[in-house]
Design a protein around this motif. Structure first.
Motif, PDB file in Angstrom:
ATOM      1  N   ALA A 211      13.756  25.313   8.053  1.00  0.00           N
ATOM      2  CA  ALA A 211      14.627  24.330   8.256  1.00  0.00           C
ATOM      3  C   ALA A 211      15.858  24.273   9.077  1.00  0.00           C
ATOM      4  N   PRO A 212      15.973  23.262   9.885  1.00  0.00           N
ATOM      5  CA  PRO A 212      17.044  23.379  10.904  1.00  0.00           C
ATOM      6  C   PRO A 212      18.504  23.987  10.259  1.00  0.00           C
ATOM      7  N   ALA A 213      18.558  23.528   9.100  1.00  0.00           N
ATOM      8  CA  ALA A 213      19.937  23.902   8.433  1.00  0.00           C
ATOM      9  C   ALA A 213      19.889  25.456   8.127  1.00  0.00           C
ATOM     10  N   ALA A 214      18.655  25.649   7.642  1.00  0.00           N
ATOM     11  CA  ALA A 214      18.580  27.428   7.346  1.00  0.00           C
ATOM     12  C   ALA A 214      18.652  28.211   8.681  1.00  0.00           C
ATOM     13  N   LEU A 215      18.264  27.604   9.741  1.00  0.00           N
ATOM     14  CA  LEU A 215      18.293  28.351  11.053  1.00  0.00           C
ATOM     15  C   LEU A 215      19.872  28.509  11.458  1.00  0.00           C
ATOM     16  N   THR A 216      20.459  27.381  11.333  1.00  0.00           N
ATOM     17  CA  THR A 216      21.867  27.047  11.584  1.00  0.00           C
ATOM     18  C   THR A 216      22.612  28.206  10.825  1.00  0.00           C
ATOM     19  N   ALA A 217      22.464  28.264   9.706  1.00  0.00           N
ATOM     20  CA  ALA A 217      23.260  29.056   8.898  1.00  0.00           C
ATOM     21  C   ALA A 217      22.858  30.492   9.211  1.00  0.00           C
ATOM     22  N   LEU A 218      21.755  31.192   9.662  1.00  0.00           N
ATOM     23  CA  LEU A 218      21.528  32.403   9.890  1.00  0.00           C
ATOM     24  C   LEU A 218      22.361  32.650  11.425  1.00  0.00           C
ATOM     25  N   ALA A 219      22.249  31.684  12.277  1.00  0.00           N
ATOM     26  CA  ALA A 219      22.781  31.772  13.546  1.00  0.00           C
ATOM     27  C   ALA A 219      24.427  31.817  13.357  1.00  0.00           C
ATOM     28  N   ALA A 220      24.889  31.116  12.356  1.00  0.00           N
ATOM     29  CA  ALA A 220      26.348  31.252  12.212  1.00  0.00           C
ATOM     30  C   ALA A 220      26.950  32.494  11.919  1.00  0.00           C
ATOM     31  N   ARG A 221      25.879  33.474  11.730  1.00  0.00           N
ATOM     32  CA  ARG A 221      26.268  34.940  11.331  1.00  0.00           C
ATOM     33  C   ARG A 221      26.401  35.674  12.759  1.00  0.00           C
ATOM     34  N   LEU A 222      25.834  35.019  13.671  1.00  0.00           N
ATOM     35  CA  LEU A 222      26.080  36.034  14.939  1.00  0.00           C
ATOM     36  C   LEU A 222      27.347  35.959  15.475  1.00  0.00           C
ATOM     37  N   PRO A 223      27.905  37.194  16.091  1.00  0.00           N
ATOM     38  CA  PRO A 223      29.214  37.319  16.398  1.00  0.00           C
ATOM     39  C   PRO A 223      29.760  36.273  17.512  1.00  0.00           C
ATOM     40  N   GLU A 224      28.865  35.687  18.300  1.00  0.00           N
ATOM     41  CA  GLU A 224      29.693  35.151  19.448  1.00  0.00           C
ATOM     42  C   GLU A 224      29.120  33.677  19.283  1.00  0.00           C
ATOM     43  N   ALA A 225      30.091  32.753  19.493  1.00  0.00           N
ATOM     44  CA  ALA A 225      29.553  31.062  19.723  1.00  0.00           C
ATOM     45  C   ALA A 225      28.373  30.980  20.871  1.00  0.00           C
ATOM     46  N   SER A 226      28.525  31.584  21.779  1.00  0.00           N
ATOM     47  CA  SER A 226      27.233  31.664  22.886  1.00  0.00           C
ATOM     48  C   SER A 226      26.113  31.786  22.360  1.00  0.00           C
ATOM     49  N   GLN A 227      26.117  33.000  21.481  1.00  0.00           N
ATOM     50  CA  GLN A 227      24.755  33.416  20.855  1.00  0.00           C
ATOM     51  C   GLN A 227      24.611  32.315  19.704  1.00  0.00           C
ATOM     52  N   GLN A 228      25.333  31.876  19.059  1.00  0.00           N
ATOM     53  CA  GLN A 228      24.903  30.825  18.097  1.00  0.00           C
ATOM     54  C   GLN A 228      24.189  29.525  18.697  1.00  0.00           C
ATOM     55  N   THR A 229      24.804  29.083  19.811  1.00  0.00           N
ATOM     56  CA  THR A 229      24.300  28.226  20.464  1.00  0.00           C
ATOM     57  C   THR A 229      22.915  28.389  21.012  1.00  0.00           C
ATOM     58  N   ALA A 230      22.916  29.506  21.778  1.00  0.00           N
ATOM     59  CA  ALA A 230      21.545  29.986  22.409  1.00  0.00           C
ATOM     60  C   ALA A 230      20.300  30.022  21.406  1.00  0.00           C
ATOM     61  N   VAL A 231      20.599  30.206  20.310  1.00  0.00           N
ATOM     62  CA  VAL A 231      19.432  30.400  19.502  1.00  0.00           C
ATOM     63  C   VAL A 231      18.777  29.085  19.076  1.00  0.00           C
ATOM     64  N   THR A 232      19.383  28.095  19.570  1.00  0.00           N
ATOM     65  CA  THR A 232      19.077  26.743  19.328  1.00  0.00           C
ATOM     66  C   THR A 232      17.935  26.121  20.284  1.00  0.00           C
ATOM     67  N   GLN A 233      17.973  26.971  21.402  1.00  0.00           N
ATOM     68  CA  GLN A 233      16.811  26.977  22.347  1.00  0.00           C
ATOM     69  C   GLN A 233      15.517  27.610  22.101  1.00  0.00           C
ATOM     70  N   SER A 234      14.586  26.689  21.938  1.00  0.00           N
ATOM     71  CA  SER A 234      13.128  27.368  21.298  1.00  0.00           C
ATOM     72  C   SER A 234      12.014  27.220  22.571  1.00  0.00           C
ATOM     73  N   VAL A 235      12.289  26.476  23.629  1.00  0.00           N
ATOM     74  CA  VAL A 235      11.241  26.141  24.421  1.00  0.00           C
ATOM     75  C   VAL A 235      11.761  26.575  25.776  1.00  0.00           C
ATOM     76  N   PHE A 236      10.900  27.449  26.528  1.00  0.00           N
ATOM     77  CA  PHE A 236      11.139  28.069  27.841  1.00  0.00           C
ATOM     78  C   PHE A 236      10.068  27.652  28.932  1.00  0.00           C
ATOM     79  N   THR A 237      10.335  27.011  29.911  1.00  0.00           N
ATOM     80  CA  THR A 237       9.532  26.757  30.718  1.00  0.00           C
ATOM     81  C   THR A 237       9.439  27.719  31.949  1.00  0.00           C
ATOM     82  N   PHE A 238       8.325  27.612  32.629  1.00  0.00           N
ATOM     83  CA  PHE A 238       7.745  28.593  33.785  1.00  0.00           C
ATOM     84  C   PHE A 238       7.169  27.872  34.831  1.00  0.00           C
ATOM     85  N   ALA A 239       7.421  28.410  35.953  1.00  0.00           N
ATOM     86  CA  ALA A 239       6.847  27.962  37.204  1.00  0.00           C
ATOM     87  C   ALA A 239       5.279  28.124  37.175  1.00  0.00           C
TER      88      ALA A 239
END
Length: 194
Positions: free
Chosen positions: A63-91
């Motif tokens: 669930a988004p709330a559960a993933l957000t709670a796990l991400a909140a334990r990461l040491p840096e705000a940039s890391q917490q934000t980064a884990v919200t990206q789940s799609v990566f595109t390629f050439a």
């Protein structure tokens, strides 16, 4: 020094992916021959080419709330934000990871390392161009590039599942560059967050 060692390990892993024998077989052999995954062990991909598996409901995702709670334990705000990206595109016809993707994946790796019960499904996708077999192999290479990066960054391989859907699950319908760009992707899905 620790970063230099990590980059060396990652570089070695990515170089080994570039010599994928699946592509070699397609280019040199019979392009209509069935392709079997050649990887074994915990990072063995699941190459999906049957309608029943493709249309199977996805595993229960975090669930988004559960993933957000796990991400909140990461040491840096940039890391917490980064884990919200789940799609990566390629050439087109590429599976290599650029520095932007690598930076985001580093945050995902940290989250997985801190939460050993959490699992990640990594799915590789392509646009509609090319044969079905070629697209399955390319989706596999894309998903394996991500899985290899995460494993090199310290994630336990048993936390990772690699699947290639090729062109079978497009994110965007259409036969133009805009749709193709959205379909050339890897998606990450977490489970076991609760």
């Amino acid at each position: 020094m620790k970063n230099v060692v990590a980059l060396a390990v990652l570089s070695t892993a990515l170089i080994s992916l570039s010599g994928c024998s699946t592509l070699d077989r397609l280019l040199k052999g019979n392009p209509s021959a069935a392709i079997e995954p050649e990887t074994t062990g915990p990072l063995a991909p699941s190459v999906v080419n049957n309608a029943e598996e493709i249309n199977r409901p996805a595993d229960r995702a975090c669930a988004p709330a559960a993933l957000t709670a796990l991400a909140a334990r990461l040491p840096e705000a940039s890391q917490q934000t980064a884990v919200t990206q789940s799609v990566f595109t390629f050439a087109t016809d590429k599976h290599d990871l650029n520095s932007e993707i690598s930076g985001v994946l580093a945050a995902h790796a940290l989250l997985l390392q801190q939460n050993q019960r959490v699992q990640m499904k990594i799915t590789g996708h392509t646009d509609e161009r090319g044969t079905a077999d070629y697209n399955l192999a390319l989706g596999e290479r894309r998903a394996n590039a991500v899985a290899t990066f995460l494993a090199a960054a310290g994630v336990t391989p048993t936390q990772l599942q690699v699947v290639s859907y090729g062109e079978e699950k497009p994110a965007a319908l259409g036969s133009d560059e805009s749709a193709w760009a959205q379909n050339r992707r890897v998606e990450l899905a977490y489970s076991g967050c609760e």
